[in-house]
Design a protein around this motif. Structure first.
Motif, PDB file in Angstrom:
ATOM      1  N   SER A   1      12.909  -1.072 -19.084  1.00  0.00           N
ATOM      2  CA  SER A   1      13.064  -0.228 -17.820  1.00  0.00           C
ATOM      3  C   SER A   1      11.742   0.869 -17.731  1.00  0.00           C
ATOM      4  N   MET A   2      11.514   1.378 -18.884  1.00  0.00           N
ATOM      5  CA  MET A   2       9.970   2.122 -18.920  1.00  0.00           C
ATOM      6  C   MET A   2       8.991   1.430 -18.660  1.00  0.00           C
ATOM      7  N   HIS A   3       8.719   0.268 -19.214  1.00  0.00           N
ATOM      8  CA  HIS A   3       7.402  -0.719 -19.221  1.00  0.00           C
ATOM      9  C   HIS A   3       7.463  -1.055 -17.696  1.00  0.00           C
ATOM     10  N   VAL A   4       8.477  -1.549 -17.055  1.00  0.00           N
ATOM     11  CA  VAL A   4       8.451  -1.902 -15.803  1.00  0.00           C
ATOM     12  C   VAL A   4       8.068  -0.704 -14.745  1.00  0.00           C
ATOM     13  N   LEU A   5       8.565   0.215 -14.808  1.00  0.00           N
ATOM     14  CA  LEU A   5       8.137   1.410 -13.986  1.00  0.00           C
ATOM     15  C   LEU A   5       6.758   1.879 -14.287  1.00  0.00           C
ATOM     16  N   GLU A   6       6.279   1.766 -15.514  1.00  0.00           N
ATOM     17  CA  GLU A   6       4.829   1.801 -15.676  1.00  0.00           C
ATOM     18  C   GLU A   6       4.109   0.899 -14.958  1.00  0.00           C
ATOM     19  N   VAL A   7       4.321  -0.321 -15.031  1.00  0.00           N
ATOM     20  CA  VAL A   7       3.710  -1.460 -14.350  1.00  0.00           C
ATOM     21  C   VAL A   7       3.604  -1.149 -12.820  1.00  0.00           C
ATOM     22  N   ILE A   8       4.729  -0.764 -12.422  1.00  0.00           N
ATOM     23  CA  ILE A   8       4.841  -0.912 -10.831  1.00  0.00           C
ATOM     24  C   ILE A   8       4.084   0.578 -10.310  1.00  0.00           C
ATOM     25  N   SER A   9       4.022   1.530 -11.210  1.00  0.00           N
ATOM     26  CA  SER A   9       3.165   2.780 -10.732  1.00  0.00           C
ATOM     27  C   SER A   9       1.646   2.369 -10.844  1.00  0.00           C
ATOM     28  N   LEU A  10       1.259   1.505 -11.696  1.00  0.00           N
ATOM     29  CA  LEU A  10      -0.082   1.281 -11.740  1.00  0.00           C
ATOM     30  C   LEU A  10      -0.639   0.177 -10.651  1.00  0.00           C
ATOM     31  N   MET A  11       0.461  -0.687 -10.192  1.00  0.00           N
ATOM     32  CA  MET A  11       0.414  -1.432  -9.039  1.00  0.00           C
ATOM     33  C   MET A  11      -0.065  -0.690  -7.760  1.00  0.00           C
ATOM     34  N   PHE A  12       0.688   0.314  -7.637  1.00  0.00           N
ATOM     35  CA  PHE A  12       0.499   1.063  -6.355  1.00  0.00           C
ATOM     36  C   PHE A  12      -0.400   2.131  -6.431  1.00  0.00           C
ATOM     37  N   ARG A  13      -1.314   2.415  -7.343  1.00  0.00           N
ATOM     38  CA  ARG A  13      -2.181   3.251  -7.778  1.00  0.00           C
ATOM     39  C   ARG A  13      -3.029   3.821  -6.496  1.00  0.00           C
ATOM     40  N   ASP A  14      -3.500   2.837  -5.855  1.00  0.00           N
ATOM     41  CA  ASP A  14      -4.522   3.198  -4.944  1.00  0.00           C
ATOM     42  C   ASP A  14      -3.638   3.154  -3.544  1.00  0.00           C
ATOM     43  N   GLN A  15      -2.558   3.000  -3.215  1.00  0.00           N
ATOM     44  CA  GLN A  15      -1.864   2.990  -1.981  1.00  0.00           C
ATOM     45  C   GLN A  15      -1.137   4.297  -1.871  1.00  0.00           C
ATOM     46  N   THR A  16      -0.833   4.530  -0.346  1.00  0.00           N
ATOM     47  CA  THR A  16       0.042   5.309   0.187  1.00  0.00           C
ATOM     48  C   THR A  16       1.195   4.896   0.939  1.00  0.00           C
ATOM     49  N   PRO A  17       2.335   5.650   0.862  1.00  0.00           N
ATOM     50  CA  PRO A  17       3.502   5.072   1.663  1.00  0.00           C
ATOM     51  C   PRO A  17       3.146   4.955   2.976  1.00  0.00           C
ATOM     52  N   GLU A  18       2.443   5.874   3.703  1.00  0.00           N
ATOM     53  CA  GLU A  18       2.303   5.716   5.219  1.00  0.00           C
ATOM     54  C   GLU A  18       1.567   4.328   5.616  1.00  0.00           C
ATOM     55  N   LEU A  19       0.350   4.107   4.460  1.00  0.00           N
ATOM     56  CA  LEU A  19      -0.343   2.973   4.977  1.00  0.00           C
ATOM     57  C   LEU A  19       0.688   1.733   4.801  1.00  0.00           C
ATOM     58  N   LEU A  20       1.179   1.686   3.896  1.00  0.00           N
ATOM     59  CA  LEU A  20       2.312   0.551   3.639  1.00  0.00           C
ATOM     60  C   LEU A  20       3.271   0.273   4.614  1.00  0.00           C
ATOM     61  N   VAL A  21       3.739   1.380   5.078  1.00  0.00           N
ATOM     62  CA  VAL A  21       4.759   1.354   6.250  1.00  0.00           C
ATOM     63  C   VAL A  21       4.151   0.691   7.410  1.00  0.00           C
ATOM     64  N   SER A  22       2.979   1.005   7.798  1.00  0.00           N
ATOM     65  CA  SER A  22       1.955   0.404   8.927  1.00  0.00           C
ATOM     66  C   SER A  22       1.573  -0.665   8.795  1.00  0.00           C
ATOM     67  N   ALA A  23       1.611  -1.326   7.536  1.00  0.00           N
ATOM     68  CA  ALA A  23       0.979  -2.515   7.444  1.00  0.00           C
ATOM     69  C   ALA A  23       1.743  -3.668   8.330  1.00  0.00           C
ATOM     70  N   GLY A  24       0.711  -4.379   9.210  1.00  0.00           N
ATOM     71  CA  GLY A  24       1.399  -5.347   9.835  1.00  0.00           C
ATOM     72  C   GLY A  24       1.957  -5.153  11.170  1.00  0.00           C
ATOM     73  N   GLN A  25       1.960  -3.767  11.637  1.00  0.00           N
ATOM     74  CA  GLN A  25       2.627  -3.372  12.709  1.00  0.00           C
ATOM     75  C   GLN A  25       1.745  -2.944  13.578  1.00  0.00           C
ATOM     76  N   ALA A  26       2.021  -2.696  14.921  1.00  0.00           N
ATOM     77  CA  ALA A  26       1.245  -2.631  15.955  1.00  0.00           C
ATOM     78  C   ALA A  26       1.112  -0.935  15.992  1.00  0.00           C
ATOM     79  N   ARG A  27      -0.075  -0.366  16.396  1.00  0.00           N
ATOM     80  CA  ARG A  27      -0.318   1.127  16.389  1.00  0.00           C
ATOM     81  C   ARG A  27       0.494   1.657  17.210  1.00  0.00           C
ATOM     82  N   SER A  28       1.145   2.900  16.844  1.00  0.00           N
ATOM     83  CA  SER A  28       1.973   3.648  17.655  1.00  0.00           C
ATOM     84  C   SER A  28       1.209   4.546  18.587  1.00  0.00           C
ATOM     85  N   ALA A  29       1.849   4.923  19.845  1.00  0.00           N
ATOM     86  CA  ALA A  29       1.005   5.791  20.751  1.00  0.00           C
ATOM     87  C   ALA A  29       0.610   6.994  20.130  1.00  0.00           C
ATOM     88  N   GLN A  30       1.401   7.738  19.301  1.00  0.00           N
ATOM     89  CA  GLN A  30       0.975   8.802  18.566  1.00  0.00           C
ATOM     90  C   GLN A  30      -0.281   8.773  17.793  1.00  0.00           C
TER      91      GLN A  30
END
Length: 1160
Positions: free
Chosen positions: A215-244
């Motif tokens: 479990s600890m090795h897996v969590l460490e690998v996952i955290s390094l995979m998403f090192r350069d990402q932000t949750p907001e950019l991933l949520v909006s990936a592939g979606q049309a931009r909202s009016a806001q």
């Protein structure tokens, strides 16, 4: 590193691996042994990591190892050895060197290793390599746990470590200058992982119950995979931009356009349309140069507004320890296909793996089964995936594992630990600051998720949110964490991003708390108060432990233990019992006594076998005299001998000097014990906001506001809202009247794009208008701009300056009536005399002291102390000077001398005059000792008028009376000072200063102990070490108490602390400490009790000189000695009874006075 300087043995080993011909790798027969030799070389490399650098320069991994595992993976032994070697070669440089080296030479080697790691990472961005790793891992995971060998588990772990090491390699900023949406090396690596199917295997490892050990090795690998990402950019990936989003981008572009146009207009207005080749020279009137003449300016007038005296000067170098902490590297937007695959990974991970994996990792952290700092991966995963869940159609059930009070408690504990380590481990302060930032972001995400739950349509989710909010708002630790972090913010160790997240989290917490309080009439919260007291650790037992009853109980337990063991000792006890030290300079005879004391200590601590072992060892060392028993002693005789040692009164060595303890390196016997007093109180939101009204909290907000143009609109709104709470809700706008704040407001108002910051502009104008309105009525307002102001200074600046620094409390009509009644009552009681004994004295002493009082009563006359009695009973707590002023203004007295203690003087007997007018309580207080004080400072406001009046009265007295102040006069003033001191202590306790008062009491007691032991009388500084004590030392009321006790203020600018004078005796210090004890509160509140006796007693010669006859002197002396004896703990109750019977027999002839109560 040059390939030609490679070690010849290392070069030969690398050559024996094989060779690459086009795309085919031909291995040599000794390939496996060569790989093992390389592993052996790496194990014995030096501190510069020379072997690692030579292998990196020779590109062994790219040209040999990777082709071997891709083309010869069927050779299991060779594949395992290559994986082992690659795990070693790709481990992070920080693990190799321990830390980033400071030495330039070693730093060069460190950077070389990093550059080779970056080359390895680029070589791993290959689908074939990860395809082989995925196939091998899949094959191993297909085996059941009972079919798996130890080598299989090791290979699974090494493959996960290899993937972890490759993902951990940092990007090269000079090589990868890609824009957003372009594929970097890290993106290519992630895409290779996705195409090989390794990401699915990672999700399987996270969700499978049989694979929880990874479990600890897996969590460490996952955290390094998403090192350069932000949750907001991933949520909006592939979606049309909202009016806001479109509106926000349009506003940003419009702000940039307005700024550019404003700069263009300003450049046009600064210079004319026709260029002049002659700039000219100008004299600036009123602006002095280095000499007495005005400044001569040699440039165009359009540039004069940017003129400063600092032009041409060398820029002052900022010391390294004062440099602001740098922000971590910014996030970048990966290629679209990578973001889409990572988004799908997040969705699957939340639905199938998140709760289980986070539970396993948390359990491992709590049970300390993980490595050091592994909790940072847990904190990152909590904040990242909960933020993704909020943005991707919030579902509370997907993150239920981390939505609990346990999660809040775990993060709060880590934040506190990181802050403490940041202060203690100063060399690694930056690393601890980053960890604390991770914990803060996790805490912020928990609050955001609770806030999202509160807006859910599901009633059950809203109720769960209310339960969580009730708990975090009830507990003091969760409420005050943001106050502490803001107060302790240090820009040299914590970056601006940390401050931004802290300000936004504080804004969210206050908004939730305010909304929670609005729906309730009263909110009860927990309140904790830490009480610290000094507890002297002791090696010797106290009197309570050596009472006969306690000794009998101890002996019963020891005898039972020894009989249960059959008087047989283990080898460890027999070998460890050393009764003497052969290398010690202490004579053997003295060591024999020490051995006996050690046996007694072991018995007192109920360690029977240890005591028996010491006794037998001492018998073998000192057989002469049968001191420790004869050689053929029976077990029962040994038992009786041990009992005799237990009850014996053995001579013990005196405690060592403090200096000796420090030299020997022993621990101090005195330790600080903390007792936390938990209580419940009603919560007031406005009172909680008042705690933010401090310069230490406002300054971080203004520091973040300086970068308003770089802040997001939400960050600027959080700053403005907090300043609005202070300036408008609390009416503390003067807290922002500071020159640096006004300079910042001027910059905002003069910004060409000020229209984009409407909220900031409106608030700045409001504060400036309030200042100029105040400056019209307070001519000192412009001087106040130079300083940061506390709450007291703000009140003075806005409401007017008072002499004492605070507004005087007004007298109500009820308080005036009470004062008038008390004055009339005590004025009319003149001449009345008590003949009964006060109830505060012990019952056993009542017959003795009653006899003494009845014997001395005809000699003593009563005196009037109106002011002292009023101070004891008045409800409205005021100082002595305020009471005198009020009595004068009410017309009850015409002269302040009428309120002084009246002394009836007999011209025929000047020696007796001082003893006239004593009440029974004061006479008994004289006999048992009282608090004496040193002369106070002359600038003490409360005592100025009284000292002047007493000085005038003494000036009119005869020279003989002026030359010698009588004992009774000192005692009378002492009684009044006791009452005044108790009143001041009671007032300070009502203001919440119990902690500083206890600290001051400990300081006085420690100083008294030191002066009694060492006999050295030197001024002792009082140094506050906590923030609570520092605040107390700055308050006028606490300073008045210090002066009243006799503590001296700093004499000049070279002294920073208050000092206990060298003239104060230990008895005076103990008396002052006794008055500060909490047991005196009832006396200060107006209870009619006699003052407790204190150790400070008058000199025997003065006491004898005040009596008329030999009989009176003898009785006073006996009473004084009796009082002192009774204050000391007696050895036993029988001894105390003998003392009392002895004194009663001596006092019997004088108890026949018919005036005494109870006489026959």
């Amino acid at each position: 590193m040059d390939l030609y300087v490679m070690n010849c043995e290392l070069l030969a080993t690398c050559s024996a691996l094989g060779y690459l011909e086009e795309d085919t790798y031909h291995r040599e027969p000794d390939c496996l042994e060569s790989v093992k030799d390389l592993i052996r070389y790496l194990r014995h490399e030096d501190d510069t990591r020379d072997t690692r650098q030579q292998l990196g320069a020779g590109q062994i991994l790219q040209n040999d190892l990777l082709p071997i595992i891709t083309q010869h993976s069927q050779d299991k032994a060779l594949f395992d050895a290559c994986i082992r070697l690659m795990v070693n070669l790709t481990q992070p440089a920080l693990l190799c060197f321990g830390k980033v080296p400071d030495d330039p030479t070693v730093r060069h080697h460190f950077l070389e290793v990093v550059s080779y790691l970056q080359a390895y990472k680029e070589a791993f961005a290959n689908e074939k390599v990860f395809g082989v790793l995925s196939e091998t891992l899949y094959t191993l995971l297909q085996l059941d746990w009972d079919q798996r060998q130890e080598e299989d588990n090791l290979l699974i772990e090494r493959i996960l470590l290899l993937v972890r090491n490759v993902l951990h390699v940092p990007a090269d900023p000079y090589e990868e200058k890609n824009v957003d949406d372009d594929a970097s090396v890290h993106d290519k690596l992630l895409w290779a992982i996705h195409m090989s199917g390794l990401d699915d295997l990672i999700k399987f490892l996270a969700s499978a119950q049989s694979e929880q050990q990874w479990s600890m090795h897996v969590l460490e690998v996952i955290s390094l995979m998403f090192r350069d990402q932000t949750p907001e950019l991933l949520v909006s990936a592939g979606q049309a931009r909202s009016a806001q989003e479109k509106q926000r981008d349009a506003q940003e572009l419009e702000a940039l356009r307005q700024k550019e146009q404003a700069e263009k207009r300003s450049r046009t207005l600064q210079r004319g349309t026709r260029h002049s080749r002659f700039g000219g020279s100008y004299v600036v009137q009123g602006l002095k140069s280095i000499g007495e003449k005005d400044v001569i300016y040699h440039r165009g007038l359009h540039n004069f507004k940017n003129y400063t005296h600092d032009e041409g000067k060398a820029v002052r170098r900022v010391p390294k320890r004062k440099l602001h902490a740098r922000d971590s590297e910014g996030k970048r937007r990966s290629a679209l296909n990578v973001r889409l695959f990572l988004r799908e990974f997040c969705v699957d991970f939340l639905e199938n793996c998140y709760n289980r994996l986070m539970y396993l990792v948390k359990e491992g952290l709590i049970r300390e089964q993980a490595q050091q700092h592994d909790e940072t991966y847990y904190l990152w995963a909590l904040s990242f995936f909960m933020a993704f869940n909020r943005g991707n159609g919030f579902r509370a059930d997907l993150v239920s594992e981390t939505m609990s009070i346990r999660a809040f408690h775990f993060i709060e504990r880590n934040i506190t630990n990181y802050y403490e380590m940041m202060l203690t481990d100063r060399k690694e302060a930056t690393s601890w600051s980053r960890r604390m930032h991770l914990a803060l972001k996790a805490y912020q995400e928990l609050l955001l998720t609770v806030n999202e739950m509160d807006r859910s349509r599901d009633e059950n989710i809203r109720q769960s949110a209310n339960v969580i909010k009730s708990n975090i708002f009830y507990l003091m630790e969760y409420r005050e964490i943001f106050l502490t972090l803001l107060r302790k913010f240090d820009e040299t160790k914590q970056p601006r991003t940390f401050l931004r997240d802290l300000v936004e989290s504080t804004h969210l917490f206050l908004r939730m708390l305010e909304r929670f309080c609005k729906g309730r009439n009263n909110l009860v919260v927990q309140k904790k108060r830490v009480k610290r007291k000094k507890s002297k650790g002791r090696k010797n037992p106290t009197a309570a432990e050596t009472t006969p009853e306690a000794l009998e109980e101890t002996w019963g337990a020891v005898a039972e233990e020894l009989r249960a063991t059959g008087f047989q000792l283990s080898e460890a006890l027999t070998e460890g019992a050393v009764p003497f030290d052969a290398a010690s300079e202490t004579p053997l005879e003295e060591q024999r006594t020490e051995a006996m004391v050690r046996v007694q200590d072991a018995l007192l601590n109920r360690r029977g076998p240890e005591a028996l072992g010491l006794l037998r060892a001492a018998r073998s060392v000192w057989p002469e005299g049968d001191v420790f028993g004869s050689a053929d002693v029976e077990p029962e005789e040994e038992l009786q001998l041990l009992k005799q040692i237990l009850i014996a009164n053995l001579p013990r060595p005196p405690p060592p000097e403090p200096g000796m303890e420090e030299e020997d390196g022993e621990l101090e016997e005195e330790e600080e014990l903390e007792s936390v007093r938990v209580s419940e109180t009603e919560f007031n939101f406005l009172d909680f906001i008042k705690r933010f009204a401090s310069p230490n909290i406002v300054r971080p907000y203004l520091l973040l506001l300086r970068s308003y143009s770089q802040n997001s609109p939400h960050t600027n709104h959080c700053i403005t809202r907090m300043l609005h709470r202070l300036a408008v809700d609390l009416k503390m706008d003067a807290l922002l009247f500071q020159l640096s704040v006004f300079c910042l407001f001027n910059k905002i108002l003069g910004d060409p794009v000020a229209t984009a910051y409407k909220e900031l502009v409106t608030f700045a104008k409001f504060v400036l208008n309030r200042f100029f309105a105040l400056a019209a009525i307070n001519n000192k307002a412009f001087v106040e701009l130079l300083f940061w102001k506390s709450v007291g200074a703000v009140r003075e600046m806005t409401e007017g300056y008072s002499k004492e620094g605070s507004k005087k409390a007004k007298w109500t009509p009820e308080e005036e009536d009470e004062l008038r009644t008390l004055y009339v009552e005590h004025r009319d009681s003149e001449g009345k005399q008590r003949t009964s004994l006060p109830s505060s004295f012990p019952v056993l002493l009542s017959p003795i002291l009653s006899s003494i009082w009845c014997f001395m009563a005809p000699v003593l006359e009563s005196f009037q102390n109106v002011l002292g009695n009023i101070l004891k009973k008045v409800t409205a707590k005021r100082s002595r000077a305020r009471l005198v002023d009020k009595l004068l203004s009410m017309g009850l007295v015409s002269d302040r001398r009428e309120l002084h203690k009246k002394r009836r003087r007999n011209p025929n007997a000047p020696g007796k005059s001082a003893a006239m007018g004593m009440t029974e309580e004061e006479f008994l207080a004289d006999l048992t000792g009282g608090l004496t004080e040193e002369p106070m400072d002359g600038d003490e406001e409360e005592e100025e008028d009284e000292e002047e009046s007493e000085g005038e009265e003494l000036a009119r007295q005869a020279p003989a009376a002026r030359g010698k102040k009588s004992w009774m006069a000192e005692r009378e003033s002492m009684v009044e000072k006791n009452a005044s001191l108790r009143t001041m202590v009671y007032t300070l306790r009502q203001e919440g200063m119990s902690g500083p008062l206890l600290w001051l009491q400990n300081c006085l007691n420690r100083t008294a102990d030191d002066r009694e032991e060492e006999g050295l009388f030197q001024p002792v500084p009082i140094v506050p070490l906590t923030e609570e004590n520092e605040d107390a030392m700055e308050k006028k009321s606490f300073q008045r108490l210090l002066r009243k006790i006799g503590v001296r203020a700093p004499a000049d600018e070279q002294e920073s602390f208050w000092r206990i004078p060298a003239q104060m005796r230990p008895s005076q210090l103990r008396g002052a400490a006794e008055v500060l004890s909490p047991s005196q509160d009832a006396l200060a509140a107006g209870a009619e009790e006699s003052e407790q006796p204190t150790p400070g007693s008058p000199i025997l010669e003065q006491q004898q000189g005040e009596a008329d006859s030999h009989e009176q002197r003898a009785q006073a002396l006996r009473a004084l000695l009796l009082a002192r004896k009774m204050k000391q703990p007696s050895a036993s109750a029988e001894h105390t009874g003998q003392q009392i019977r002895h004194w009663l027999s001596e006092m019997a002839p004088y108890s026949q006075n018919p005036m005494c109560p109870g006489s026959k």
